[in-house]
Write an enzyme that holds these catalytic residues in place. Sequence first.
Site, short mmCIF file in Angstrom:
data_model
loop_
_atom_site.label_atom_id
_atom_site.label_comp_id
_atom_site.label_asym_id
_atom_site.label_seq_id
_atom_site.Cartn_x
_atom_site.Cartn_y
_atom_site.Cartn_z
N HIS A 50 -55.36 -22.18 20.32
CA HIS A 50 -53.97 -22.63 20.17
C HIS A 50 -53.10 -22.05 21.29
O HIS A 50 -52.29 -22.74 21.90
CB HIS A 50 -53.37 -22.14 18.84
CG HIS A 50 -53.98 -22.75 17.61
ND1 HIS A 50 -53.97 -24.09 17.37
CD2 HIS A 50 -54.58 -22.18 16.53
CE1 HIS A 50 -54.55 -24.33 16.20
NE2 HIS A 50 -54.93 -23.18 15.68
N HIS A 97 -60.36 -18.91 17.88
CA HIS A 97 -59.64 -20.07 17.35
C HIS A 97 -58.15 -19.95 17.69
O HIS A 97 -57.53 -20.89 18.21
CB HIS A 97 -59.86 -20.12 15.83
CG HIS A 97 -59.07 -21.17 15.10
ND1 HIS A 97 -59.66 -22.25 14.50
CD2 HIS A 97 -57.74 -21.27 14.86
CE1 HIS A 97 -58.72 -23.00 13.93
NE2 HIS A 97 -57.54 -22.42 14.14
N GLU A 98 -57.57 -18.76 17.44
CA GLU A 98 -56.14 -18.55 17.73
C GLU A 98 -55.86 -18.60 19.23
O GLU A 98 -54.83 -19.09 19.67
CB GLU A 98 -55.67 -17.20 17.17
CG GLU A 98 -55.76 -17.07 15.66
CD GLU A 98 -55.12 -18.21 14.90
OE1 GLU A 98 -54.10 -18.74 15.37
OE2 GLU A 98 -55.65 -18.59 13.85
ZN LIG Z 1 -55.58 -22.89 13.74
#
Ligand SMILES: [Zn+2]
Length: 400
Positions: free
Chosen positions: A68, A64-65
């Site tokens: 980004h 998830h990170e």
């Molecule tokens: Zn996030």
Amino acid sequence: MNGIRVGNLFGIPFYINPSWFLVFGLVTFLYGSDLSRFFNLSGPYPWILGMVTALLMFSSVLLHELGHSFVAIRQGIEVKSITLFIFGGLASLGEESKTPGDAFWVAIAGPLVSFMLFGMFTAIGIFANPPQPYGTIVGLLAYINLILGAFNLIPGLPLDGGNILKSIVWKITGKSYRGVAFASRFGQIFGWAGILLGANALFGFTESLFGVRLFGSTWTLLIGFFLLQNAGRTAQSAEIQEQMSGLTAEDAMYPNSPLASADLSLREFANNHVIGNEANWKKYLVTDADGKLIGQLEVDAMKTVPTSDWWDVSVRSLMEPIQSLPSVSANEPLIDVIARIEKEKSPALIVQQDDGRVIGLVERVSIMEMMQRRAAAEEESSQQEQLPEENASEFSSTPK
Ligand SMILES: [Zn+2]
């Protein structure tokens, strides 16, 4: 946030905060005990499975990170670190996206990765139909990623949904700090909601009202505090940015900047600038007849000339010549001036008109003083912070 450096992920420093081990141990224990109970497993087997599940769960957070991070990197933004901590993961970006559209894509990339992982684990569960207990673990991972994506879409800073909301308000108002201010207020509201839900689950305020407790837990309570604290901090920085909007380098100069003309005699210089000057400058910037910077004069250097000769000696003859010092244009936005001071680590910047004429000096102290004057003008001076003395440059008027 700090932590133990574990290594690099695609060139991004990867850290684990000590608080993470607590939640990793807890998750391993919970999954392990659930698995041993549901499937009647014994020995170390359920605990190994619990740990593998926990590791896959945190890998999901990490992906998830990275979602980004990759979008940020594509926009030319440096990703300083990725850290796992008690509440999940954090990708620390070097700067903000240039446009609201770019900010939107950085924010949504994380939840999109989580939803893709949800789809992937769901598909594995359906099509590969793994034997138990693996089927349950795959289902659990699908669920975790769904929650991870959905929870992060809550529209309050510091969550991803808050960053999406920020980008929308930024797009509408044209000011990123308006978006931050708006989305961090929402973050504070959700923080309070989490605290109330968590406290309710612990102490049961609503039990007698509805017969059942609303969902929530100690965990909700802790996350509520975390959101509230972070949203409060971002709201504050947006407020400072708002106060500074519309101000320029010229507004933040010392009203009485240490400037002197090279053609003055030392006597005139002493009479006009030094004597009775409350600012008590130790050093002056020296300008020529056109107002251009040509040197600097230490007030102490005047001691080398007998007072009786002061009428006959010019500032020019005693000054140290200098070519240039870091400078900013008079109409440069104050926000950018502060960024320059931070980035270049130069405590003081010379403020110049477009024609090269030096009109003053700006540094942290002068910015703080200007903000204090403005606050005092609004009769709110009580809350202002005092700047620590070590930030002052050699031009500083603060007596040592
Ligand atoms: Zn996030």
